[in-house]
Write an enzyme that holds these catalytic residues in place. Structure first.
Site, PDB file in Angstrom:
ATOM      1  N   HIS A  30       0.855  -1.195   0.000  1.00  0.00           N
ATOM      2  CA  HIS A  30       0.000   0.000   0.000  1.00  0.00           C
ATOM      3  C   HIS A  30       0.893   1.247   0.000  1.00  0.00           C
ATOM      4  O   HIS A  30       1.788   1.375   0.848  1.00  0.00           O
ATOM      5  CB  HIS A  30      -0.891  -0.032   1.245  1.00  0.00           C
ATOM      6  N   HIS A  69      -2.917   4.731  -2.949  1.00  0.00           N
ATOM      7  CA  HIS A  69      -4.016   5.478  -2.321  1.00  0.00           C
ATOM      8  C   HIS A  69      -3.675   6.959  -2.403  1.00  0.00           C
ATOM      9  O   HIS A  69      -2.751   7.424  -1.748  1.00  0.00           O
ATOM     10  CB  HIS A  69      -4.145   4.990  -0.863  1.00  0.00           C
TER      11      HIS A  69
END
Ligand code: DX5
Ligand code: ZN
Length: 221
Positions: free
Chosen positions: A33, A66
């Protein structure tokens, strides 16, 4: 179904990034991530395309990017080229959300929308067909190491119901304050993909931390 674990490099020791990525890979991480912050959408700065490119060379794991930035459309082509697999942005950060989701897919990435704690579920309802991933924020974004907001669990539950009733196969990811103490609750509420920064990289043994997070879901079915 088994839980997918996405360690967040925001909490990694960047001076030992290769080693840290190897550790979570050994632990069975499913994604890496990558939190991109612009100092406007959130009051903090983090990474951009050069770091995505560097991670791409370090690992075969898919990069789950993200974006906590204004105007995420400005980064679609660049991040696709840099090697992002998932491209998740916040709907408040742009005007033509559906157009940007379609552009993300056209660039060969999985398209995601992230909802802040105060953002209503209605913000994704009209674009379910365009979504490969829904990210429920369980903290107000901008920093690692915050505590899981308990109201996130009910939102995860309602998101699960919404996705199931639309026969959507989108991933349901949760981000913020995920630890061995909170992951079970988010899993039971219907999340299938878990971002964890501090709980993985803040420990002496990131591989064991990833295994432990997954095991907590496996026993709580
Ligand atoms: C928060 C970021 C998260 C963060 C999570 O703004 O979106 O991905 O890295 O960190 P932890 O797991 O420490 O809450
Ligand atoms: Zn994140």
């Amino acid at each position: 179904m088994t839980a997918r674990i996405a360690p967040s490099v925001l909490a990694a020791d960047l001076g030992r990034l290769r080693e840290q990525i190897e550790q979570v890979t050994e632990g069975g991480a499913d994604f890496i991530h990558v939190d991109v912050m612009d100092g406007h959408f959130v009051p903090n700065l983090s990474f951009g395309a050069p770091v995505i490119r560097a991670l791409r060379r370090l690992t075969d794991l898919p990069l789950d990017v993200h974006l906590m930035v204004q105007y995420p459309e400005n980064y679609i082509a660049e991040f696709a080229e840099a090697g992002a697999r998932c491209f998740t942005f916040h709907p408040e950060a742009t005007v033509h959300v559906q157009r940007q989701l379609a552009a993300v897919r056209e660039h060969g990435m999985l398209a995601g929308l992230a909802l802040n704690p105060a953002a209503p579920l209605a913000m994704i309802e009209e674009t379910l067909d365009d979504l490969d991933l829904v990210l429920i924020m369980s903290v107000n974004p901008g920093y690692g190491g915050q505590s899981y907001l308990p109201q996130a669990s009910d939102k995860i539950r309602r998101t699960r119901t919404l996705l199931d009733s639309a026969r959507s196969r989108a991933m349901l990811e949760v981000d913020g304050g995920i630890t061995s103490g909170t992951i079970t609750e988010a899993w039971s509420a219907g999340a299938d993909t878990f971002v964890a920064g501090t709980a993985v990289f803040g420990t002496q043994d990131p591989a064991a931390a990833v295994r432990d997070l997954r095991r907590r879901c496996a026993v709580a079915v």
